[in-house]
Design an enzyme around this catalytic site. Sequence first.
Site, PDB file in Angstrom:
ATOM      1  N   LYS A 154      28.970  37.491  52.413  1.00  0.00           N
ATOM      2  CA  LYS A 154      28.723  36.229  53.117  1.00  0.00           C
ATOM      3  C   LYS A 154      30.022  35.507  53.493  1.00  0.00           C
ATOM      4  O   LYS A 154      30.150  34.968  54.590  1.00  0.00           O
ATOM      5  CB  LYS A 154      27.824  35.337  52.263  1.00  0.00           C
ATOM      6  CG  LYS A 154      26.384  35.845  52.156  1.00  0.00           C
ATOM      7  CD  LYS A 154      25.533  34.915  51.331  1.00  0.00           C
ATOM      8  CE  LYS A 154      24.057  35.334  51.403  1.00  0.00           C
ATOM      9  NZ  LYS A 154      23.819  36.672  50.874  1.00  0.00           N
ATOM     10  N   ILE A 155      31.002  35.480  52.575  1.00  0.00           N
ATOM     11  CA  ILE A 155      32.267  34.804  52.872  1.00  0.00           C
ATOM     12  C   ILE A 155      33.072  35.593  53.893  1.00  0.00           C
ATOM     13  O   ILE A 155      33.586  35.036  54.874  1.00  0.00           O
ATOM     14  CB  ILE A 155      33.077  34.583  51.585  1.00  0.00           C
ATOM     15  CG1 ILE A 155      32.341  33.626  50.651  1.00  0.00           C
ATOM     16  CG2 ILE A 155      34.467  34.035  51.916  1.00  0.00           C
ATOM     17  CD1 ILE A 155      32.968  33.498  49.275  1.00  0.00           C
ATOM     18  N   ARG A 234      39.809  36.697  44.163  1.00  0.00           N
ATOM     19  CA  ARG A 234      40.191  36.720  42.753  1.00  0.00           C
ATOM     20  C   ARG A 234      41.640  37.168  42.646  1.00  0.00           C
ATOM     21  O   ARG A 234      42.075  38.095  43.333  1.00  0.00           O
ATOM     22  CB  ARG A 234      39.285  37.665  41.956  1.00  0.00           C
ATOM     23  CG  ARG A 234      37.875  37.133  41.720  1.00  0.00           C
ATOM     24  CD  ARG A 234      37.889  35.920  40.782  1.00  0.00           C
ATOM     25  NE  ARG A 234      36.546  35.405  40.504  1.00  0.00           N
ATOM     26  CZ  ARG A 234      35.977  34.424  41.186  1.00  0.00           C
ATOM     27  NH1 ARG A 234      36.615  33.877  42.226  1.00  0.00           N
ATOM     28  NH2 ARG A 234      34.776  33.987  40.847  1.00  0.00           N
ATOM     29  N   ASP A 258      44.799  31.356  47.120  1.00  0.00           N
ATOM     30  CA  ASP A 258      44.093  30.254  46.472  1.00  0.00           C
ATOM     31  C   ASP A 258      43.724  30.627  45.043  1.00  0.00           C
ATOM     32  O   ASP A 258      43.120  29.845  44.331  1.00  0.00           O
ATOM     33  CB  ASP A 258      42.829  29.918  47.274  1.00  0.00           C
ATOM     34  CG  ASP A 258      42.094  28.692  46.745  1.00  0.00           C
ATOM     35  OD1 ASP A 258      42.734  27.621  46.633  1.00  0.00           O
ATOM     36  OD2 ASP A 258      40.891  28.805  46.431  1.00  0.00           O
ATOM     37  N   GLU A 263      45.909  32.341  36.324  1.00  0.00           N
ATOM     38  CA  GLU A 263      45.677  30.928  36.646  1.00  0.00           C
ATOM     39  C   GLU A 263      44.992  30.149  35.535  1.00  0.00           C
ATOM     40  O   GLU A 263      44.958  28.923  35.572  1.00  0.00           O
ATOM     41  CB  GLU A 263      44.825  30.808  37.911  1.00  0.00           C
ATOM     42  CG  GLU A 263      43.381  31.238  37.760  1.00  0.00           C
ATOM     43  CD  GLU A 263      42.591  31.091  39.050  1.00  0.00           C
ATOM     44  OE1 GLU A 263      41.563  30.409  39.021  1.00  0.00           O
ATOM     45  OE2 GLU A 263      43.004  31.645  40.085  1.00  0.00           O
ATOM     46  N   HIS A 295      42.889  27.160  43.592  1.00  0.00           N
ATOM     47  CA  HIS A 295      41.467  27.528  43.564  1.00  0.00           C
ATOM     48  C   HIS A 295      40.609  26.413  44.169  1.00  0.00           C
ATOM     49  O   HIS A 295      39.645  25.937  43.575  1.00  0.00           O
ATOM     50  CB  HIS A 295      41.014  27.829  42.135  1.00  0.00           C
ATOM     51  CG  HIS A 295      39.977  28.917  42.084  1.00  0.00           C
ATOM     52  ND1 HIS A 295      40.118  30.059  41.337  1.00  0.00           N
ATOM     53  CD2 HIS A 295      38.777  29.033  42.707  1.00  0.00           C
ATOM     54  CE1 HIS A 295      39.053  30.821  41.487  1.00  0.00           C
ATOM     55  NE2 HIS A 295      38.214  30.220  42.324  1.00  0.00           N
ATOM     56  N   GLN A 296      40.954  26.063  45.372  1.00  0.00           N
ATOM     57  CA  GLN A 296      40.391  24.909  46.067  1.00  0.00           C
ATOM     58  C   GLN A 296      39.416  25.292  47.178  1.00  0.00           C
ATOM     59  O   GLN A 296      38.721  24.438  47.729  1.00  0.00           O
ATOM     60  CB  GLN A 296      41.568  24.108  46.657  1.00  0.00           C
ATOM     61  CG  GLN A 296      41.259  22.957  47.547  1.00  0.00           C
ATOM     62  CD  GLN A 296      42.517  22.390  48.186  1.00  0.00           C
ATOM     63  OE1 GLN A 296      43.626  22.611  47.698  1.00  0.00           O
ATOM     64  NE2 GLN A 296      42.352  21.657  49.270  1.00  0.00           N
TER      65      GLN A 296
END
Length: 332
Positions: A154-155, A234, A258, A263, A295-296
């Site tokens: 989907k992304i 990821r 991102d 992290e 991670h925004q």
Amino acid sequence: MKIAFFSTQPYDRLFFERENTAGKFNYQFYETHLGPHIVRAVERVDAVCVFVNDKVNREVIAVLAEKGVRLIALRCAGFNNVDLAAAKEYGISVCRVPAYSPEAVAEHTVAMLLTLNRKTHKAYNRVREQNFSLNGLLGFNLHGRTVGVVGTGKIGKAFCRIMRGFGCRLLAFDLYQDDELVQEGLHYVPLDELYREADILSLHCPLTEDNKHMLNKQSLGRMKDGVIVLNTSRGGLIDTVAVIEALKSRKLGGLAIDVYEQEEKIFFRDLSNTVIEDDTLQRLMSFPNVLITAHQAFFTDEALGQIARTTLANVEKNLQQQVREGDPAFLL
């Protein structure tokens, strides 16, 4: 239905409390991530709600089962941080939010690409200091460039459609082809061909044992000189040390991420008055052609609302199903 939330930020409370107007749920919020250090504090809850950096390994799952927890609810799409085999063994159900707002992540990916290419972040700072020079701000047209997309879920699909609007040539690799994208002009190719052809490479696939560090010294060596790499999926998809070497040798023309493999102890925290001891991240941030956000990509009003609604619906459906059938059900 009692839920313990981990890795909680103020906006998590806001959106989940907003979706609990009927009072069906009782919340416990923990700012810390879920892991062996805190799991024994869980008491008298039906479910735990976790995020991307929570460590839900076998040790944690064993304690959750001992405490009577019946459900692990991920408020994200990825589930690589949960030991699914252990959850099944201990009879704990697992659910996630596979499609909260693919457009949010895709749009952020494009925003990072445009910023990295046209250097708008640097231009903004210059003008604020009354420096109106254009030296060092040269970019390139996206129109006509070849964009390689790894993962057309989907992304990835939303990202492809945005880039098609820029007039880019689109290539993709995925284990499963999307017929709609093919009809729209996307070409699926083997991964090696995608590496060779792409001017811009964007990662939109989940992290698995098979694709960990898929961008490594060997795969980077097969890419064009000056390729731009984007990662909003990821951090473990990228071998950061190999990427740093590729940046130093000018093999990579730019990197926008991102996510970051290490992290967990850094992102979602204010460390502005702290010495960051992660030398790899510090080295990465020293490059002028590297853009990092924390991670925004998911962080829009629409996405957070959908995450809260879907997570609570998953919890209610799963727990009710367990009551009816007396058996946990995996909803992944």
